[in-house]
Write an enzyme that holds these catalytic residues in place. Structure first.
Site, PDB file in Angstrom:
ATOM      1  CE1 TYR A   1      -3.779   2.405   0.576  1.00 31.83           C
ATOM      2  CE2 TYR A   1      -2.409   3.306   2.322  1.00 31.83           C
ATOM      3  CZ  TYR A   1      -3.517   3.400   1.496  1.00 31.83           C
ATOM      4  OH  TYR A   1      -4.345   4.500   1.589  1.00 31.83           O
TER       5      TYR A   1
ATOM      6  CE  LYS B   1      -3.272   5.101  -1.609  1.00 31.74           C
ATOM      7  NZ  LYS B   1      -4.331   5.703  -2.424  1.00 31.74           N
TER       8      LYS B   1
END
Length: 146
Positions: A46, A50
């Site tokens: 994740y 990002k």
């Protein structure tokens, strides 16, 4: 899955609109990322996607500036809205919600309207000299200096 949704959708969307923006003489693209892309402590896949989105925005800003296209990214902290993740956590796991809330110096979650205000500004002519910026919207949740 995270890469496809978080990163590739923004990359493909930007690639699709750039020719139209060039034909119009410019425009603004605003990517939505997370403070997870700025610091450790999040699930690695994740955080990596990002961070890649932040990097893509900066690289695209440099590449497209001469065409009058500005590209910026906003990195969000914990944002609460009806039906969203933090609304669900608040209802289903109040101790976790309160623990995260305790890490936010402003003492509350952000709102969708606060995010929208920043995105509208970055997309407007009032931000005409802003490109390649990473604007953090988090009430002080992200603690790093950079």
């Amino acid at each position: 899955m995270a890469c496809r949704v978080t990163l590739l959708s923004a990359v493909r969307g930007s690639t699709k609109v750039v020719p139209w923006m060039k034909a119009q003489g410019g425009g603004a693209i605003v990517h939505i990322s997370s403070i997870a892309g700025l610091e450790a402590g999040w699930p690695a896949s994740y955080a990596a996607t990002k961070a890649a989105l932040i990097s893509h925005a900066k690289s695209a800003a440099v590449a497209l500036a001469a065409s009058g296209i500005r590209v910026n990214v906003v990195t969000l902290g914990s944002i609460e809205f009806p039906g969203g993740v933090w609304d669900q956590v608040k209802k289903g796991n109040r101790p976790m919600y309160d623990a995260v809330l305790g890490t936010i110096p402003s003492g509350r979650m952000g709102t969708a309207e606060e995010v929208a205000n920043a995105v509208v500004f970055l997309g407007s002519s009032r931000a005409s000299w802003i490109t390649g910026a990473c604007l953090t919207i988090d009430g002080g949740q992200h603690r790093a200096n950079l």
